[in-house]
Structure formats: structure tokens, C-alpha cells
Write a protein that holds these residues in place. Structure first.
Motif, short mmCIF file in Angstrom:
data_model
loop_
_atom_site.label_atom_id
_atom_site.label_comp_id
_atom_site.label_asym_id
_atom_site.label_seq_id
_atom_site.Cartn_x
_atom_site.Cartn_y
_atom_site.Cartn_z
N UNK A 254 -45.30 134.31 94.84
CA UNK A 254 -46.14 133.17 94.48
C UNK A 254 -47.53 133.70 94.13
N UNK A 255 -47.96 133.64 92.88
CA UNK A 255 -49.29 134.13 92.52
C UNK A 255 -50.39 133.33 93.22
N UNK A 256 -51.46 134.02 93.57
CA UNK A 256 -52.64 133.38 94.17
C UNK A 256 -53.83 133.65 93.24
N UNK A 257 -53.91 132.95 92.14
CA UNK A 257 -54.90 133.29 91.10
C UNK A 257 -56.34 133.05 91.53
N UNK A 258 -56.55 132.17 92.50
CA UNK A 258 -57.91 131.86 92.92
C UNK A 258 -58.41 132.76 94.04
N UNK A 259 -57.58 133.74 94.43
CA UNK A 259 -57.97 134.68 95.48
C UNK A 259 -58.17 136.06 94.87
N UNK A 260 -59.25 136.73 95.23
CA UNK A 260 -59.49 138.11 94.82
C UNK A 260 -59.76 138.95 96.06
N UNK A 261 -59.55 140.25 95.93
CA UNK A 261 -59.81 141.12 97.07
C UNK A 261 -61.29 141.09 97.45
N UNK A 262 -62.16 140.97 96.45
CA UNK A 262 -63.59 140.89 96.74
C UNK A 262 -63.95 139.64 97.52
N UNK A 263 -63.38 138.50 97.11
CA UNK A 263 -63.63 137.26 97.83
C UNK A 263 -63.10 137.33 99.26
N UNK B 234 -44.23 134.94 105.31
CA UNK B 234 -45.10 134.94 104.14
C UNK B 234 -45.95 136.20 104.16
N UNK B 235 -45.61 137.16 103.33
CA UNK B 235 -46.38 138.39 103.23
C UNK B 235 -47.46 138.18 102.17
N UNK B 236 -48.72 138.30 102.58
CA UNK B 236 -49.83 138.04 101.69
C UNK B 236 -50.44 139.37 101.24
N UNK B 237 -50.30 139.66 99.97
CA UNK B 237 -50.75 140.94 99.41
C UNK B 237 -52.09 140.74 98.70
N UNK B 238 -53.06 141.58 99.07
CA UNK B 238 -54.39 141.53 98.46
C UNK B 238 -54.67 142.88 97.82
N UNK B 239 -54.97 142.87 96.54
CA UNK B 239 -55.34 144.12 95.86
C UNK B 239 -56.41 143.81 94.82
N UNK B 240 -56.98 144.87 94.26
CA UNK B 240 -58.02 144.68 93.25
C UNK B 240 -57.44 144.21 91.93
N UNK B 241 -56.13 144.35 91.74
CA UNK B 241 -55.50 143.94 90.48
C UNK B 241 -55.06 142.47 90.52
N UNK B 242 -54.47 142.06 91.63
CA UNK B 242 -54.02 140.67 91.75
C UNK B 242 -53.66 140.40 93.20
N UNK B 243 -53.52 139.12 93.53
CA UNK B 243 -53.15 138.71 94.88
C UNK B 243 -51.94 137.78 94.78
#
Length: 317
Positions: A23-32, A1-10
Motif C-alpha cells: 500500500x503506497x504511502x505517498x504523503x509520508x517521507x523519511x524526512x517527515x 503491517x510492515x511499514x517501510x520508510x526510505x528516502x525513495x518512497x514509503x
């Protein structure tokens, strides 16, 4: 499971034998994610300093439990829910600030395994028993005593009649012995510099067996390294995606399975984890499953004290 975090989307990228699926992670943001990582590091520092104050310990445990719930709700839970048939093993490969967070402990009943970096490669046959190298330093200069290191040493020498014991180990003897063994158990202090992670190391009797010392070792055929010490899988905050840790240094030089800690551990909990782990290792061939079973026992025994079981993870195939 590669988890990508960016300012545009996760997103999570699920990689299996058949496909790569997002798999979109809509409740996760890079700031959070960055804020959680910062809060987690502060909380773990507070826990380190709170051992003599029960109220501070309780508060730190509550913060850690709350973090694990948030990670489960926003990251690991959505990923696992998207898998129709749960696989036996899962490798979490985080990026960015997620590398500082205990995702492996927020995965419900799945394997508490985190596998950043490259695999040390397949080898034929089961893990050979071999001699166990025990590196034990209960009282290093200028460091707090670790009384339960002696309990670990006594347990391991009973369990493994064929062993090499370096009690009050020194740097040169440890480096030499590592090159001649396929299994090692460290029971000592370890340190990590969050700003300069290459300065991490095991605290031995005559100084630090550093991460750079480990990387300078010749390629190893080591099968199993158990790092019963604090922060042995803690990376730095300046190069988050590089995951520069003691565990990864050993894995990089050829140690196939490395069992380590993502943050500081209690001395008595480390001894108990050791007592649980090795009988499980003798019962099953997969070290990651043995870690998972030992962690579940500790989690069931201390449900309100995640610092006693959440640090432990496995790196390897």
C-alpha cells in the motif's frame, strides 16, 4: 503491517494468510518521519518537566494530539482504509523513525497493539492463572516518589489472593522471582537511554534491574508481564530498527504477552490503567483486547489528554 520508510518512497506491506500486498504511502517521507520523531521526543521531554505547570501540560497534550492526527492521516488511515474487511487484530511493525512514534494510538478503533520483533511462539491452552509476582517500588533512592504505586499494590493484592509481593524490591530478589513466576506486574520507575538503549532498566531499591540483566535470565515460560512504568517500550535513536526496549527484552526471553508504555506515564494514570486492565483480563482470553478496552475507556474519559492513554501497547501473539 510492515511499514517501510526510505528516502525513495514509503509503503506499507500488508501480510496476511493469503498474500503480501503493498500500500503506497505517498504523503509520508523519511524526512517527515524523522522530523516527527524528533518533535515527539522533545514534546515528551517537555511533558516530563511540565507536571507542575498546567499551561505547559496543555501545550504538550495538544502537540501529541496533533501528531496522532498526522499519523492517522498519512500512515495508519491509508493502510486501514485499504482493507475491505477490518480484521480483529492488527500488528504494526514500523521501521526507521516510525519506531519512535505512537502508531498504535493513531489507529482509530483498532487494537492498540505494536508487535516488533519475533513472536514468543504458540502454546497450548489458555493462560494459566498462577501466582502474580508484584514488584513495587514507590520510593527508590534518588528518584521522585510514586504515591500511586501503593494504590496499585493494594489493588493487586486484593484482586490476587495468591501473589508474591516484592515491596521495595531489590535486583537479586527480582531476578530470582522472575524465574519462578509466569505473571509479573512492575510498578516502579523505569529509565531509557536513547543513545545507549541497553542501559534501560527498572529502578529498584538497590539500583537498576537493567535490560542486559533481563536478557541474561534463563529462557522463561512467562505468560504475562505488565510494565506499569515509564518508557518500557521506548527504543533508542541510534539503532532504530533494532527496537531495543525493556518490553522486547522480556518478550525475547520468552514472556509471551508484554504490556508496556512507549513514553512516560502519569503516576495516577498508571494506577487507573491497572485497575481497568485486570478485570478485563479476567473477562477475555486475549491480553491485547484487554489493553484495547482499557485504553478506550481512558480515551473516552480524557479525550484531550492523550498522554493518559496513548503510551500503552501490547507486544505478543
Amino acid at each position: 503491517m510492515l511499514l517501510n520508510v526510505s528516502r525513495w518512497r514509503c509503503d506499507a506491506l500488508i501480510v496476511d494468510r493469503a498474500e503480501i500486498r503493498a500500500v503506497p504511502l505517498p504523503d509520508l517521507t523519511s524526512g517527515e518521519a524523522a522530523r516527527w520523531a524528533d518533535e515527539h521526543l522533545k514534546s515528551m521531554r517537555a511533558l516530563d518537566a511540565a507536571s507542575g505547570n498546567p499551561l505547559l501540560v496543555i501545550n504538550a497534550e495538544r502537540r501529541l494530539a496533533a501528531l496522532l492526527r498526522r499519523l492517522s492521516e498519512t500512515v495508519t488511515g491509508p493502510v486501514l482504509d485499504s482493507i475491505p474487511e477490518r480484521p480483529r487484530r492488527i500488528w504494526w511493525c514500523p521501521t526507521g523513525p516510525l519506531t519512535m512514534l505512537p502508531l498504535h494510538a493513531a489507529s482509530g478503533d483498532t487494537d492498540p497493539a505494536l508487535a516488533p520483533g519475533s513472536d514468543a511462539g504458540p502454546r497450548d491452552g489458555p493462560t494459566p492463572p498462577g501466582n502474580l509476582l508484584i514488584i513495587a517500588v514507590p520510593k527508590a533512592p534518588d528518584a521522585a516518589p510514586l504515591p500511586n504505586v501503593d494504590a496499585e499494590r493494594a489493588f493487586l493484592t486484593r484482586e490476587f489472593p495468591h501473589h508474591t509481593l516484592l515491596h521495595d524490591a531489590r535486583r537479586e530478589s527480582a531476578r530470582d522471582a522472575l524465574s519462578r513466576h509466569t505473571r509479573v506486574h512492575f510498578a516502579c520507575h523505569a529509565t531509557q537511554n536513547l543513545v545507549a538503549p541497553y542501559e534501560a532498566g527498572f529502578v529498584l531499591q538497590d539500583g537498576l534491574l537493567s535490560l542486559t540483566d533481563l536478557l541474561a535470565q534463563p529462557p522463561s515460560q512467562g505468560e504475562l508481564a505488565v510494565l506499569s512504568a515509564c518508557q518500557t517500550a521506548t527504543g533508542g535513536i541510534t539503532h532504530l530498527d533494532e527496537v531495543i526496549t525493556l518490553a522486547n527484552a522480556l518478550h525475547h526471553t520468552g514472556w509471551r504477552h508484554v504490556i508496556a508504555t512507549q513514553f512516560s506515564v502519569w503516576d495516577d494514570a498508571a494506577a487507573r490503567f491497572t485497575e481497568l486492565l485486570y478485570p478485563l483480563l479476567s473477562e477475555q482470553a486475549d491480553p491485547a483486547e484487554a489493553v484495547h478496552a482499557a485504553v478506550r475507556i481512558l480515551r473516552d474519559a480524557y479525550p484531550n489528554s492523550p498522554s493518559r492513554w496513548a503510551p500503552y501497547l501490547h507486544t505478543g501473539p
